[in-house]
Design a protein around this motif. Structure first.
Motif, PDB file in Angstrom:
ATOM      1  N   GLY A   1       0.851  -0.905   0.271  1.00  0.00           N
ATOM      2  CA  GLY A   1       0.226  -0.104  -0.114  1.00  0.00           C
ATOM      3  C   GLY A   1       1.485   1.209   0.205  1.00  0.00           C
ATOM      4  N   GLU A   2       0.866   2.734   0.479  1.00  0.00           N
ATOM      5  CA  GLU A   2       0.631   3.608  -0.014  1.00  0.00           C
ATOM      6  C   GLU A   2       0.775   4.476   1.284  1.00  0.00           C
ATOM      7  OE1 GLU A   2       2.767   6.556  -1.263  1.00  0.00           O
ATOM      8  OE2 GLU A   2       2.821   4.342  -1.892  1.00  0.00           O
ATOM      9  N   PRO A   3       1.985   4.536   2.731  1.00  0.00           N
ATOM     10  CA  PRO A   3       1.168   4.395   3.646  1.00  0.00           C
ATOM     11  C   PRO A   3       1.418   6.128   4.048  1.00  0.00           C
ATOM     12  CG  PRO A   3       3.271   3.366   3.693  1.00  0.00           C
ATOM     13  CD  PRO A   3       2.636   3.249   2.617  1.00  0.00           C
ATOM     14  N   ILE A   4       2.006   6.892   3.268  1.00  0.00           N
ATOM     15  CA  ILE A   4       1.580   8.592   3.158  1.00  0.00           C
ATOM     16  C   ILE A   4       0.122   8.967   2.736  1.00  0.00           C
ATOM     17  CG2 ILE A   4       2.703   9.128   0.867  1.00  0.00           C
ATOM     18  CD1 ILE A   4       4.181  11.368   1.625  1.00  0.00           C
ATOM     19  N   PHE A   5      -0.716   8.510   1.999  1.00  0.00           N
ATOM     20  CA  PHE A   5      -2.007   8.173   1.804  1.00  0.00           C
ATOM     21  C   PHE A   5      -2.863   8.254   2.665  1.00  0.00           C
ATOM     22  CE2 PHE A   5      -5.606   6.564  -0.750  1.00  0.00           C
ATOM     23  CZ  PHE A   5      -6.175   8.049  -1.352  1.00  0.00           C
ATOM     24  N   TYR A   6      -2.301   8.090   4.189  1.00  0.00           N
ATOM     25  CA  TYR A   6      -3.420   8.281   5.751  1.00  0.00           C
ATOM     26  C   TYR A   6      -3.595   8.725   5.439  1.00  0.00           C
ATOM     27  CZ  TYR A   6      -4.103   7.561  10.775  1.00  0.00           C
ATOM     28  OH  TYR A   6      -5.073   6.690  11.274  1.00  0.00           O
ATOM     29  N   PRO A   7      -4.663   9.715   6.169  1.00  0.00           N
ATOM     30  CA  PRO A   7      -4.565  10.919   6.298  1.00  0.00           C
ATOM     31  C   PRO A   7      -4.374  11.875   7.731  1.00  0.00           C
ATOM     32  CG  PRO A   7      -7.037  10.371   6.224  1.00  0.00           C
ATOM     33  CD  PRO A   7      -6.268   9.084   5.634  1.00  0.00           C
ATOM     34  N   HIS A   8      -3.762  10.639   8.510  1.00  0.00           N
ATOM     35  CA  HIS A   8      -3.369  11.393   9.474  1.00  0.00           C
ATOM     36  C   HIS A   8      -2.028  10.857   9.708  1.00  0.00           C
ATOM     37  CE1 HIS A   8      -7.403  12.982  10.311  1.00  0.00           C
ATOM     38  NE2 HIS A   8      -7.261  11.448   9.710  1.00  0.00           N
ATOM     39  N   ILE A   9      -1.508  10.655   8.521  1.00  0.00           N
ATOM     40  CA  ILE A   9       0.084  10.195   9.099  1.00  0.00           C
ATOM     41  C   ILE A   9       1.125  11.447   9.637  1.00  0.00           C
ATOM     42  CG2 ILE A   9       1.019  11.659   6.729  1.00  0.00           C
ATOM     43  CD1 ILE A   9       1.815   7.944   8.329  1.00  0.00           C
ATOM     44  N   ASN A  10       1.047  11.634   9.759  1.00  0.00           N
ATOM     45  CA  ASN A  10       1.875  12.709  10.792  1.00  0.00           C
ATOM     46  C   ASN A  10       1.598  12.372  11.946  1.00  0.00           C
ATOM     47  OD1 ASN A  10       3.571  14.134   8.198  1.00  0.00           O
ATOM     48  ND2 ASN A  10       1.725  16.034   8.431  1.00  0.00           N
ATOM     49  N   GLU A  11       0.651  12.193  12.577  1.00  0.00           N
ATOM     50  CA  GLU A  11      -0.033  11.794  13.481  1.00  0.00           C
ATOM     51  C   GLU A  11       0.489  10.477  14.767  1.00  0.00           C
ATOM     52  OE1 GLU A  11      -1.437  13.909  12.177  1.00  0.00           O
ATOM     53  OE2 GLU A  11      -3.120  14.770  12.133  1.00  0.00           O
ATOM     54  N   PHE A  12       0.302   9.614  13.313  1.00  0.00           N
ATOM     55  CA  PHE A  12       1.525   8.589  13.490  1.00  0.00           C
ATOM     56  C   PHE A  12       2.449   8.333  13.847  1.00  0.00           C
ATOM     57  CE2 PHE A  12       1.951   4.557  11.791  1.00  0.00           C
ATOM     58  CZ  PHE A  12       1.322   3.509  12.784  1.00  0.00           C
ATOM     59  N   VAL A  13       3.139   9.246  12.582  1.00  0.00           N
ATOM     60  CA  VAL A  13       4.477   9.428  12.713  1.00  0.00           C
ATOM     61  C   VAL A  13       4.719   9.818  13.937  1.00  0.00           C
ATOM     62  CG1 VAL A  13       6.747  10.503  11.929  1.00  0.00           C
ATOM     63  CG2 VAL A  13       5.362   9.189  10.909  1.00  0.00           C
ATOM     64  N   LEU A  14       4.327  11.130  15.039  1.00  0.00           N
ATOM     65  CA  LEU A  14       5.007  11.850  16.619  1.00  0.00           C
ATOM     66  C   LEU A  14       4.458  10.884  16.842  1.00  0.00           C
ATOM     67  CD1 LEU A  14       2.934  14.975  15.578  1.00  0.00           C
ATOM     68  CD2 LEU A  14       5.027  14.754  15.884  1.00  0.00           C
ATOM     69  N   MET A  15       3.359   9.931  17.510  1.00  0.00           N
ATOM     70  CA  MET A  15       2.905   8.848  18.013  1.00  0.00           C
ATOM     71  C   MET A  15       4.359   8.147  18.646  1.00  0.00           C
ATOM     72  SD  MET A  15      -0.501   8.588  18.110  1.00  0.00           S
ATOM     73  CE  MET A  15      -2.047   9.525  18.066  1.00  0.00           C
ATOM     74  N   LEU A  16       5.211   7.566  16.902  1.00  0.00           N
ATOM     75  CA  LEU A  16       5.587   6.337  16.709  1.00  0.00           C
ATOM     76  C   LEU A  16       7.212   7.142  18.208  1.00  0.00           C
ATOM     77  CD1 LEU A  16       5.774   5.647  13.530  1.00  0.00           C
ATOM     78  CD2 LEU A  16       5.522   3.655  15.424  1.00  0.00           C
ATOM     79  N   HIS A  17       6.986   8.722  17.406  1.00  0.00           N
ATOM     80  CA  HIS A  17       8.551   8.997  17.911  1.00  0.00           C
ATOM     81  C   HIS A  17       8.592   9.142  19.420  1.00  0.00           C
ATOM     82  CE1 HIS A  17       9.889  10.578  13.930  1.00  0.00           C
ATOM     83  NE2 HIS A  17       9.289   9.675  13.399  1.00  0.00           N
ATOM     84  N   ALA A  18       7.199   9.876  19.763  1.00  0.00           N
ATOM     85  CA  ALA A  18       6.996   9.582  21.610  1.00  0.00           C
ATOM     86  C   ALA A  18       7.633   8.185  22.256  1.00  0.00           C
ATOM     87  CB  ALA A  18       5.412  10.178  21.879  1.00  0.00           C
ATOM     88  N   LYS A  19       7.644   7.107  21.295  1.00  0.00           N
ATOM     89  CA  LYS A  19       8.055   5.891  22.024  1.00  0.00           C
ATOM     90  C   LYS A  19       9.074   5.295  21.864  1.00  0.00           C
ATOM     91  CE  LYS A  19       3.290   3.716  22.121  1.00  0.00           C
ATOM     92  NZ  LYS A  19       3.238   3.652  23.236  1.00  0.00           N
ATOM     93  N   HIS A  20       9.746   6.264  21.483  1.00  0.00           N
ATOM     94  CA  HIS A  20      11.201   6.444  19.958  1.00  0.00           C
ATOM     95  C   HIS A  20      11.254   5.156  19.519  1.00  0.00           C
ATOM     96  CE1 HIS A  20      14.064   9.295  23.427  1.00  0.00           C
ATOM     97  NE2 HIS A  20      12.231   9.693  23.298  1.00  0.00           N
ATOM     98  N   ILE A  21      10.178   5.083  18.437  1.00  0.00           N
ATOM     99  CA  ILE A  21      10.574   4.636  17.534  1.00  0.00           C
ATOM    100  C   ILE A  21      10.929   5.013  16.395  1.00  0.00           C
ATOM    101  CG2 ILE A  21       9.136   2.751  16.345  1.00  0.00           C
ATOM    102  CD1 ILE A  21       7.316   2.263  18.622  1.00  0.00           C
TER     103      ILE A  21
END
Length: 726
Positions: free
Chosen positions: A461-481
Motif C-alpha cells: 500500500g501507500e503509507p503516506i496516503f493515510y490522512p493522519h500520517i503525521n500524527e501517527f509518526v509523532l506517536m512512533l517518535h514519542a515511544k522512541h521508535i
C-alpha cells in the motif's frame, strides 16, 4: 434275404438320420520332416488362438512409503483449542556431574510447584538415576490417568568427556533412524524445552552448550513441539540470575494463552520471497476498491463520505452522500487473501506482518540490508502500513495485486492513529510470540523483540496516503521508535506536508515515462507529472529530511537508461540511493503479472548497473560514491560524499541522537545524526555486508549436508520399494 433287406434298410435310415460329417479344417501347422532339406509350405504358418483375451501390461511403478508427519496448525490457530498448556504434566529431566544442573532443575521444580495455576505437581527426574529405561519416555510417552498431555523440560550440561549425556543423545539419534519405530514418537507431547548449561570461556564457539543444542534438535526431529527457545547459559559468568530469568520466562509461557507456532520441520523456508498466494491461484473474486467506488456512484449518486479523526462524517457532495465504507471489511475476499498471506489486519485499513528477516535475526542468521546500511536490527523492527491501498500495480509486487487500490482521494472510514499504532504493536508482538517454538530462536533476541525500536512504514500500500500520517509518526517518535517511510512518488500534496521522519524513501522504479507505466502500471493518468513534482519537493520543501532513492531493478523493464536515472538523481539530490534486484515471487495470470525468472537480475548485473550509474553521476560533477552492500539481499547502497569523513563512511544512524534533536525543537539535517558504518558492510568487503557475529545459513548447502548424512546412516527417506504384482 429278408434279414439282409432289413439290415440294409436300417443302415440307410441311420445314414439319413445321422448328422452330416463336419468339414475338417486343415491344420496350419505342418508336420515337418526334419530329415528332409526341402520344405515349402503353401501358406504361412499361424499359431492357433487360445480364445483368452490378451492381458494388458501394467506399468510397474515404485511404491513410496513415508512416515506420516504431524500436521502443524495454521499460524493463527491456537495450541489451546484442544487442551490448556498449564494443565499438562511437566517432567523436569536433568543429568549432572558437578551438581549445577541438579540445582537448576530443582529451582525449576520449585518455581512450577509454587504456581497455583499449574494443575498437576511437576515431576523431577534424573536421567542418570531415576530413568531406568529411556524408551519409556523418549520412544513412548507416559499416559496420565486424567488424559492430560506431557511437557518435557530438560536441563542439560555439556562436557568434553564421556558422560551419560552421550548415551542419551545416541538413544535419541538411534530412535530417529530406526525404521521399525514410529518416526515421530514424541508428537503426543504437549511440547518440550531445553535449558543448556556450559562454560563459554573454556568451551566457546560451537562447543558451548553443544550437547543441549543436539538434544533440542533431535527432540524436534522426533516430532516434539518446541514451546520455548533453547537456553544457553554460561554458568561461570551468568549463573543463577540468568537461569532464573529463563525459568521465569518458561513459567510465564505456560500461563500465556497466545497461540504458538508449532513447527516440527527443521528446514524452515529461508528464501527472500515472502509467503504469498500460489502462482496459479486466481484472484478473479477480488474487486478493486476504486472500482467499488465507481459502482456505488453509478448506482447511488456521486457523493462520498469519510470519517474524520473524531468520527465525524464529512460529505464531499450534496447530491446524496453515501455512507463511508471500510477499506478492508472482515467478510471481504481481500481480507481473506491478505490474512492468508500472513497479514494481521488492523482496524479497517491498516496491516502488520512479520518480515522473514525478523525470523532470521531471531535465529542468529543475519539481519536484512537495513542493518548493514543503517544499523537496524531486524528482530527489533516492525513492518506495518496505515494504508493498505496503493495507487500502483507494480509488476514485481509481492502481493500480486491482491491489496486494495486507490488514485488520489481517500474515500473510506478513517481509523484514529492511536488505534492503528496500538493494533499494529499488538499484532506484531502476537506474531513474535508465535515464533517461540521455531528451531534455533535465541532467547536473548526473542526477549529483545518485545520492545520495538524501528518501524518500517512500507509493507504494502501507500503509507503516506493515510490522512493522519503525521500524527501517527509523532506517536512512533514519542515511544522512541524510528520511522522509515516509503512512498511511491504519486502523492505530492501529502509528501509536501509530511513532518520529520527518521528516513524518507521514494521508489524510483523506472527512468522514463514509458518504462514507468510498464513497470508500475499506475492508476493516475498524470503519474509522470506527479513523480516529477515529488522529486522537486525532495530538493526543496523536504531538503531537511534524510532521503533515499529506492531502485528495484527488473531485467527487460528498467535497467537500460542510466542517463535518465542520473537526471532524476540530479533533480532531487537524495541523501542516498538504494539499488536492489527484484525478487521473483511467481507470475500471476489473474492480474497480468508477466514476470519470469528471466526478469530477475543476477547480483553481478546489479553491481555493473550501480558502477555505471556512479560513473555517470560523477561525470556530471555530482558527489556520489558506492558505500555499502548486502550481497544476500542483492542490494547496494550509494551515498553522497558528505556521509564520508576521512575515508570512512557514516551511513548508520545514531537513533538516540535523532530523538534528542527531535525533542529539542531545533532545526537539523540528515548529516546531524550519523554513525560510522562498520567495515564489514563496505562495498567490496570480504563479508559483503553480512555481520560476522551472525551465522551464515546456506539453505542449499544444509540440505545437501543432511542428505549426505542420511545416506551415510542408511536412513533414506522416502523408501523406494519395487511394487511387483500383488
Amino acid at each position: 434275404m429278408f434279414l439282409g433287406l432289413i439290415s440294409s434298410h436300417n443302415t440307410k435310415n441311420q445314414s439319413l438320420n445321422a448328422e452330416p460329417p463336419k468339414k475338417v479344417k486343415e491344420s496350419p501347422i505342418y508336420a515337418v520332416d526334419f530329415t528332409s532339406t526341402v520344405f515349402t509350405p503353401s501358406t504361412t504358418t499361424q499359431m492357433p488362438k487360445s480364445g483368452i483375451k490378451a492381458r494388458s501390461k501394467r506399468k510397474i511403478q515404485p511404491k513410496v512409503i513415508k512416515g506420516v508427519k504431524p500436521v502443524s496448525p495454521p499460524l493463527e490457530s491456537t495450541l489451546t483449542n484442544s487442551f490448556d498448556v498449564k494443565d499438562s504434566q511437566v517432567y523436569i529431566f536433568y543429568t549432572t556431574l558437578t551438581g549445577s544442573s541438579q540445582r537448576v532443575a530443582q529451582a525449576m521444580y520449585n518455581k512450577l510447584d509454587s504456581m497455583e495455576e499449574i494443575k498437576l505437581t511437576p515431576k523431577l527426574l534424573s536421567l542418570d538415576d531415576d530413568v531406568d529405561d529411556l524408551e519409556e519416555f523418549f520412544m513412548k510417552t507416559p499416559e496420565n490417568d486424567d488424559g492430560s498431555k506431557n511437557i518435557y523440560v530438560l536441563v542439560l550440561p555439556s562436557y568434553e568427556m564421556d558422560s551419560p549425556m552421550d548415551y542419551f543423545l545416541e538413544h535419541l539419534q538411534d530412535t530417529y533412524q530406526d525404521f521399525r519405530v514410529d518416526k515421530y514418537p514424541l508428537s503426543k507431547l504437549a511440547g518440550f524445552a531445553v535449558l543448556g548449561l556450559g562454560d563459554s570461556e573454556s568451551w566457546g564457539g560451537k562447543k558451548f552448550c553443544y550437547q543441549s543444542k543436539a538434544a533440542d534438535r533431535w527432540l524436534g526431529k522426533l516430532g516434539g513441539r518446541r514451546l520455548f527457545p533453547i537456553g544457553q547459559i554460561c554458568m561461570k559468568y551468568q549463573g543463577e540470575p540468568k537461569t532464573n530469568e529463563w525459568i521465569q520466562g518458561f513459567a510465564e509461557m505456560l500461563l500465556d494463552k497466545e497461540p504458538i507456532y508449532l513447527d516440527t520441520n527443521e528446514d524452515i523456508d529461508d528464501s527472500d520471497m515472502e509467503d504469498g498466494t500460489k502462482d496459479n491461484e486466481s484472484d478473479d473474486t477480488l474487486v478493486d476498491v476504486e472500482d467499488m467506488g465507481d459502482m456505488m456512484r453509478s448506482s447511488s449518486g456521486s457523493g462520498t463520505t469519510t470519517k474524520g479523526l473524531r468520527g465525524e462524517t464529512v460529505s464531499s457532495s450534496s447530491s446524496g452522500p453515501l455512507p463511508a465504507k471500510e477499506m478492508v471489511s472482515k467478510n471481504s475476499p481481500t481480507y481473506k487473501s491478505l490474512t492468508k498471506q500472513g497479514y494481521t489486519i488492523v482496524g479497517s485499513h491498516s496491516g502488520v506482518k512479520i518480515c522473514r528477516w525478523t525470523k532470521s535475526a531471531l535465529r542468529g542468521r543475519g539481519s536484512c540490508y537495513k542493518f548493514a546500511f543503517y544499523g537496524i536490527r531486524s528482530h527489533l523492527c516492525m513492518e506495518t502500513t496505515p494504508s493498505l491501498a496503493c495507487s500502483n500495480k507494480c509488476v514485481f509486487c509481492w502481493r500480486h495485486g491482491t491489496n486494495p487500490v486507490a488514485k488520489s482521494n481517500w474515500r473510506w472510514e478513517v481509523d484514529q492513529p492511536e488505534v492503528v499504532l496500538e493494533g499494529a504493536l499488538e499484532g506484531h508482538y502476537k506474531k513474535i510470540k508465535q515464533l517461540r517454538g521455531v528451531p534455533g530462536v535465541q532467547l536473548d533476541r526473542f526477549q529483545e523483540a518485545f520492545t520495538v525500536k524501528h518501524c518500517a512504514l512500507s509493507l504494502v500500500g501507500e503509507p503516506i496516503f493515510y490522512p493522519h500520517i503525521n500524527e501517527f509518526v509523532l506517536m512512533l517518535h514519542a515511544k522512541h521508535i524510528s520511522s522509515f517511510l516509503v512512498c511511491n512518488a504519486q502523492h505530492p500534496d501529502h509528501l509536501a506536508k509530511l513532518s520529520k521522519v527518521t528516513q524518507l524513501y521514494v521508489s524510483i522504479d523506472a527512468p522514463t515515462k514509458t518504462d514507468l507505466k510498464k513497470v508500475d502500471r499506475p492508476l493516475n493518468s498524470d503519474f509522470w507529472e506527479r513523480l516529477m513534482l515529488c522529486l522537486d519537493i525532495l530538493r526543496t520543501v523536504q531538503r531537511h529530511q534524510r532521503t533515499v532513492f529506492r531502485l528495484t531493478l527488473v531485467k527487460g523493464f528498467n535497467m537500460n537508461d542510466i542517463e535518465s536515472y542520473a537526471d532524476m538523481v540530479e533533480r532531487a539530490c537524495p541523501s542516498q540511493i538504494e539499488i536492489k534486484g527484484a525478487t521473483f515471487c511467481g507470475s500471476s495470470s489473474a492480474n497480468g503479472n508477466p514476470l519470469t525468472m528471466q526478469n530477475i537480475p543476477f547480483y553481478d548485473e546489479c553491481r555493473l548497473f550501480v558502477e555505471d550509474l556512479c560513473k555517470e553521476l560523477q561525470s556530471r560533477g555530482l558527489d556520489y560514491e558506492i558505500a555499502a552492500e548486502h550481497a544476500h539481499s542483492c542490494c547496494i547502497l550509494m551515498a553522497h560524499t558528505r556521509f564520508k569523513k576521512e575515508g570512512k563512511w557514516y551511513t548508520h544512524i545514531d537513533y538516540p541522537k535523532f530523538f534528542s534533536l527531535l525533542e529539542s525543537g531545533d532545526e537539523f539535517t540528515d548529516i546531524d545524526y550519523v554513525l560510522e558504518t562498520p567495515e564489514w558492510a563496505y562495498y567490496g568487503s570480504e563479508e559483503a555486508g553480512f555481520n560476522p557475529e551472525d551465522t551464515k545459513f546456506d539453505r542449499k548447502a544444509e540440505k545437501l549436508k543432511k542428505r549426505l548424512e542420511r545416506e551415510k546412516n542408511g536412513d533414506v527417506d522416502p523408501i523406494m520399494i519395487n511394487n511387483t504384482a500383488e
